[in-house]
Design an enzyme around this catalytic site. Structure first.
Site, PDB file in Angstrom:
ATOM      1  N   TYR A 146       2.214  -3.972   5.003  1.00 15.07           N
ATOM      2  CA  TYR A 146       2.968  -5.228   4.965  1.00 15.07           C
ATOM      3  C   TYR A 146       3.683  -5.425   6.295  1.00 15.07           C
ATOM      4  O   TYR A 146       4.114  -4.464   6.927  1.00 15.07           O
ATOM      5  CB  TYR A 146       3.978  -5.263   3.814  1.00 15.07           C
ATOM      6  N   PRO A 147       3.808  -6.675   6.739  1.00 17.28           N
ATOM      7  CA  PRO A 147       4.601  -6.972   7.932  1.00 17.28           C
ATOM      8  C   PRO A 147       6.047  -7.255   7.550  1.00 17.28           C
ATOM      9  O   PRO A 147       6.338  -7.647   6.409  1.00 17.28           O
ATOM     10  CB  PRO A 147       3.918  -8.226   8.485  1.00 17.28           C
ATOM     11  N   MET A 148       6.943  -7.061   8.498  1.00 16.04           N
ATOM     12  CA  MET A 148       8.357  -7.326   8.232  1.00 16.04           C
ATOM     13  C   MET A 148       9.074  -7.692   9.528  1.00 16.04           C
ATOM     14  O   MET A 148       8.586  -7.432  10.629  1.00 16.04           O
ATOM     15  CB  MET A 148       9.022  -6.123   7.588  1.00 16.04           C
ATOM     16  N   LYS A 150      13.436  -8.296  11.021  1.00 15.88           N
ATOM     17  CA  LYS A 150      14.853  -8.193  10.738  1.00 15.88           C
ATOM     18  C   LYS A 150      15.464  -9.604  10.700  1.00 15.88           C
ATOM     19  O   LYS A 150      15.128 -10.470  11.511  1.00 15.88           O
ATOM     20  CB  LYS A 150      15.555  -7.354  11.811  1.00 15.88           C
ATOM     21  N   GLN A 186       4.005   7.416   6.527  1.00 14.87           N
ATOM     22  CA  GLN A 186       4.437   6.097   6.984  1.00 14.87           C
ATOM     23  C   GLN A 186       4.151   5.937   8.475  1.00 14.87           C
ATOM     24  O   GLN A 186       4.489   6.818   9.261  1.00 14.87           O
ATOM     25  CB  GLN A 186       5.939   5.924   6.754  1.00 14.87           C
ATOM     26  N   SER A 224      17.241  -2.860   4.352  1.00 16.60           N
ATOM     27  CA  SER A 224      16.305  -3.754   3.669  1.00 16.60           C
ATOM     28  C   SER A 224      17.035  -4.819   2.863  1.00 16.60           C
ATOM     29  O   SER A 224      16.686  -5.998   2.904  1.00 16.60           O
ATOM     30  CB  SER A 224      15.384  -2.959   2.736  1.00 16.60           C
TER      31      SER A 224
END
Length: 251
Positions: A146-148, A150, A186, A224
């Site tokens: 998944y992309p994320m 901030k 990860q 998160s």
């Protein structure tokens, strides 16, 4: 074209593909993967995407962005179309403990031989950083990606925080991840300026529940809960490229 190599890290490409069943040319997709991985240290993880948003996924890593681009174009010349893609680079976290941090910790704990302990720490860190920048990914049953980014929302703008506060928060975030060592591998890759999201998160595991658990537990961490913004999640069963193509109906 000449090679295009980042000064730090390797290129990483995630492709999520829809198969056009019944069309010829599946062999071009398989040949493109085989040709790419024939050159060290290039790697490809092929997977059958769970659910109906895509049929097939490829995660490719290598030091040359030109080679990654040629791989992508050859894959897309076959009977597939991209329904998702992500371009990023392997990177070392800017929040990694420094030698000054470690020295201060050792002195605070009253270590008997600070210099000897620091020498061991340097060796461990060199190995750790090499694994981050030049990963050799193991075979696991499942891959999740998944992309994320901030958040930059008013009142929750990550980039308005001082470095010390960001480092403190990321230290707590990392401690959660370390509890899954051995269960979940990860790989965090950077995409700021390269893609629409700032990071890509790839998780490899044998137990699907482990992926669900780590993502759930991370949600309660302040990094998160307050500052994380997430894109779509993709999950797939890892298999040999030929088997993944056959599973997608591209025998």
């Amino acid at each position: 074209m000449a090679e295009v190599r980042p000064s730090t890290g390797w290129g990483v490409l995630h492709l999520l593909l829809r198969a056009r069943r019944g069309e010829p040319g599946a062999e071009r997709v398989l040949a493109s993967v085989e040709d790419f991985t024939a050159t060290e240290p290039n790697q490809v993880i092929a997977f059958s995407v769970l659910g109906g948003r895509a049929d097939l996924g490829l995660m490719a890593l290598g030091p040359d962005l030109d080679a990654l681009d040629r791989l992508a174009k050859r894959v897309l010349s076959g009977p597939v179309e991209a329904v998702g893609s992500f371009v990023s680079l392997t990177e070392a976290s800017e929040y990694t403990s420094t030698e000054e941090d470690e020295r201060a910790r050792l002195e605070a704990e009253g270590a008997a031989d600070v210099e000897a302990a620091l020498a061991e720490w340097r060796a461990r860190m060199a190995t750790y950083l090499d694994h981050r920048l030049h990963p050799r990914l193991p075979r696991r049953a499942l891959i999740a990606f998944y992309p994320m980014s901030k958040s930059r929302r008013p009142g929750a703008n990550w980039y308005e925080l001082g470095f010390g506060e960001r480092k403190r928060l990321m230290g707590g975030h990392a401690r959660v991840g370390r509890r899954y060592a051995g269960r979940v591998l990860q790989l965090i890759t950077g995409a700021t300026g390269l893609d629409d999201w700032e990071w890509g998160v790839t998780l490899l595991a044998d137990d699907p529940a482990a992926i669900k658990e780590i993502v759930y537990e991370m949600r309660f961490d302040e990094v998160s809960a307050r500052y994380g913004e997430f894109g779509p999640f993709w999950v797939g069963l890892v298999m040999d490229p030929a088997d993944a193509l056959a599973r997608a109906g591209l025998a």
